[in-house]
Scaffold this motif. Sequence first.
Motif, PDB file in Angstrom:
ATOM      1  N   GLN A 156       0.099 -22.903 -29.544  1.00 40.76           N
ATOM      2  CA  GLN A 156       0.192 -23.644 -28.287  1.00 40.76           C
ATOM      3  C   GLN A 156      -0.511 -22.911 -27.151  1.00 40.76           C
ATOM      4  N   THR A 157      -0.517 -21.582 -27.197  1.00 37.39           N
ATOM      5  CA  THR A 157      -1.210 -20.811 -26.163  1.00 37.39           C
ATOM      6  C   THR A 157      -2.708 -21.078 -26.206  1.00 37.39           C
ATOM      7  N   VAL A 158      -3.245 -21.227 -27.416  1.00 35.70           N
ATOM      8  CA  VAL A 158      -4.663 -21.576 -27.533  1.00 35.70           C
ATOM      9  C   VAL A 158      -4.930 -22.907 -26.848  1.00 35.70           C
ATOM     10  N   ALA A 208      -5.120 -22.408 -35.935  1.00 41.80           N
ATOM     11  CA  ALA A 208      -4.147 -21.406 -36.397  1.00 41.80           C
ATOM     12  C   ALA A 208      -4.839 -20.085 -36.719  1.00 41.80           C
ATOM     13  N   ASP A 209      -6.040 -20.157 -37.317  1.00 40.25           N
ATOM     14  CA  ASP A 209      -6.808 -18.933 -37.584  1.00 40.25           C
ATOM     15  C   ASP A 209      -7.112 -18.190 -36.288  1.00 40.25           C
ATOM     16  N   ILE A 210      -7.522 -18.958 -35.275  1.00 43.40           N
ATOM     17  CA  ILE A 210      -7.877 -18.357 -33.994  1.00 43.40           C
ATOM     18  C   ILE A 210      -6.659 -17.730 -33.338  1.00 43.40           C
ATOM     19  N   ALA A 211      -5.531 -18.424 -33.408  1.00 46.08           N
ATOM     20  CA  ALA A 211      -4.295 -17.893 -32.819  1.00 46.08           C
ATOM     21  C   ALA A 211      -3.906 -16.569 -33.473  1.00 46.08           C
ATOM     22  N   ARG A 212      -4.013 -16.509 -34.804  1.00 45.42           N
ATOM     23  CA  ARG A 212      -3.697 -15.249 -35.498  1.00 45.42           C
ATOM     24  C   ARG A 212      -4.659 -14.143 -35.100  1.00 45.42           C
ATOM     25  N   GLU A 213      -5.935 -14.464 -35.022  1.00 48.19           N
ATOM     26  CA  GLU A 213      -6.939 -13.458 -34.664  1.00 48.19           C
ATOM     27  C   GLU A 213      -6.707 -12.916 -33.252  1.00 48.19           C
ATOM     28  N   ALA A 214      -6.285 -13.793 -32.346  1.00 46.24           N
ATOM     29  CA  ALA A 214      -6.057 -13.382 -30.960  1.00 46.24           C
ATOM     30  C   ALA A 214      -4.631 -12.887 -30.719  1.00 46.24           C
ATOM     31  N   ASP A 215      -3.781 -12.990 -31.747  1.00 43.25           N
ATOM     32  CA  ASP A 215      -2.376 -12.572 -31.658  1.00 43.25           C
ATOM     33  C   ASP A 215      -1.627 -13.348 -30.564  1.00 43.25           C
ATOM     34  N   GLN A 236      -9.747 -14.950 -22.250  1.00 48.92           N
ATOM     35  CA  GLN A 236     -10.908 -14.219 -22.751  1.00 48.92           C
ATOM     36  C   GLN A 236     -10.680 -13.731 -24.178  1.00 48.92           C
ATOM     37  N   ALA A 237      -9.474 -13.235 -24.454  1.00 50.11           N
ATOM     38  CA  ALA A 237      -9.163 -12.755 -25.801  1.00 50.11           C
ATOM     39  C   ALA A 237      -9.237 -13.884 -26.821  1.00 50.11           C
ATOM     40  N   ILE A 238      -8.736 -15.051 -26.450  1.00 49.69           N
ATOM     41  CA  ILE A 238      -8.795 -16.213 -27.349  1.00 49.69           C
ATOM     42  C   ILE A 238     -10.245 -16.621 -27.583  1.00 49.69           C
ATOM     43  N   GLY A 239     -11.014 -16.670 -26.503  1.00 47.66           N
ATOM     44  CA  GLY A 239     -12.417 -17.065 -26.635  1.00 47.66           C
ATOM     45  C   GLY A 239     -13.215 -16.112 -27.502  1.00 47.66           C
ATOM     46  N   GLU A 240     -13.006 -14.823 -27.323  1.00 47.62           N
ATOM     47  CA  GLU A 240     -13.726 -13.834 -28.125  1.00 47.62           C
ATOM     48  C   GLU A 240     -13.307 -13.909 -29.590  1.00 47.62           C
ATOM     49  N   ALA A 241     -12.023 -14.103 -29.839  1.00 49.35           N
ATOM     50  CA  ALA A 241     -11.533 -14.217 -31.215  1.00 49.35           C
ATOM     51  C   ALA A 241     -12.141 -15.442 -31.892  1.00 49.35           C
ATOM     52  N   ALA A 242     -12.179 -16.545 -31.159  1.00 53.11           N
ATOM     53  CA  ALA A 242     -12.731 -17.779 -31.720  1.00 53.11           C
ATOM     54  C   ALA A 242     -14.200 -17.612 -32.096  1.00 53.11           C
ATOM     55  N   MET A 243     -14.991 -17.006 -31.208  1.00 58.41           N
ATOM     56  CA  MET A 243     -16.419 -16.866 -31.494  1.00 58.41           C
ATOM     57  C   MET A 243     -16.657 -15.915 -32.655  1.00 58.41           C
ATOM     58  N   ARG A 244     -15.856 -14.869 -32.781  1.00 59.83           N
ATOM     59  CA  ARG A 244     -15.993 -13.980 -33.942  1.00 59.83           C
ATOM     60  C   ARG A 244     -15.816 -14.764 -35.242  1.00 59.83           C
TER      61      ARG A 244
END
Length: 215
Positions: free
Chosen positions: A52-54, A41-48, A20-28
Motif C-alpha cells: 500500500q505504501t508503494v 509486491a516485488d517492488i515493495a519487498r525490494e524497498a522494504d 525515492q527508495a521505492i523509485g530506485e528499487a523499482a528501476m533496479r
Amino acid sequence: MSQPTPPPTRRDRKKQQTRQAIGEAAMRLFLARGFDAVTIADIAREADVAVQTVFNHFPSKEDLFFQERDGYVSLPGTAVRTRAADETVAQALARGYLRLLGDYDVAGLLVHSIDYQRTLDASPALRGRELELRQERESLLATALAEEAPPLSEGLRPELMAAFASAVDRVLDAEIRRRLLAGETAAEIQKSVEPMVVELFGVAEAACRSVRGSA
C-alpha cells in the motif's frame, strides 16, 4: 506580496525519502528483469515497504517506470511561456531539452538510457503509456504556442510546431543512445550535441513559420 515557501518538515523529508527508495528499487528490478516480469509486491519487498505504501506514492506500475513524467511532459510548454523577450521559441525549446539532458546526467539516468529504452521497447504497456505522454506533451506545447504572436499562433501552426518539436526530441534521443552505445561519455555527448540541438529546433521553427495557407 507572496509569502515565502516554508521549509520542508521532517515528515515531508521522510515521505520524499520513501518515495525515492521505492523509485530506485523499482528501476533496479525493471532493468534487471524487464517491466512485465516485476510485480508491485516485488517492488515493495525490494524497498522494504508495504504494498500500500508503494501505491500511496505511485498510482500504477507504469508511473513507477516514468517517474520523471511531470517534468518531461510540462517542460517544453513551460520553456516557451517563461522565455526571455529576446529568446526565440526554438532557443527556448533547445534550452529546455539541454536542461532536461543535464538533469538526467546529474541524476545518473543518462548512463542507463540504453537499458531503459530496451526495457521500454520490450513492454507493450510501456510503449502505450509513452505514446500517451508524448501526445500530452505535444498538446501542452501547442497550447502554449497558441498564445504566441502570429504567425506561430495562427491556424494549425501551434500543432505543427509541437509535432516538429516532438520529432526533434525523438531524433536527438536516438542520436544520444547511438553515441552511448559507441562508448562516448555523457559529458562528451552533452558537449557535442548542443549545436545540433540548437540547429534542429531552429530548422523546425523556420519551417513552421514559412508554412502557407495554414490560417
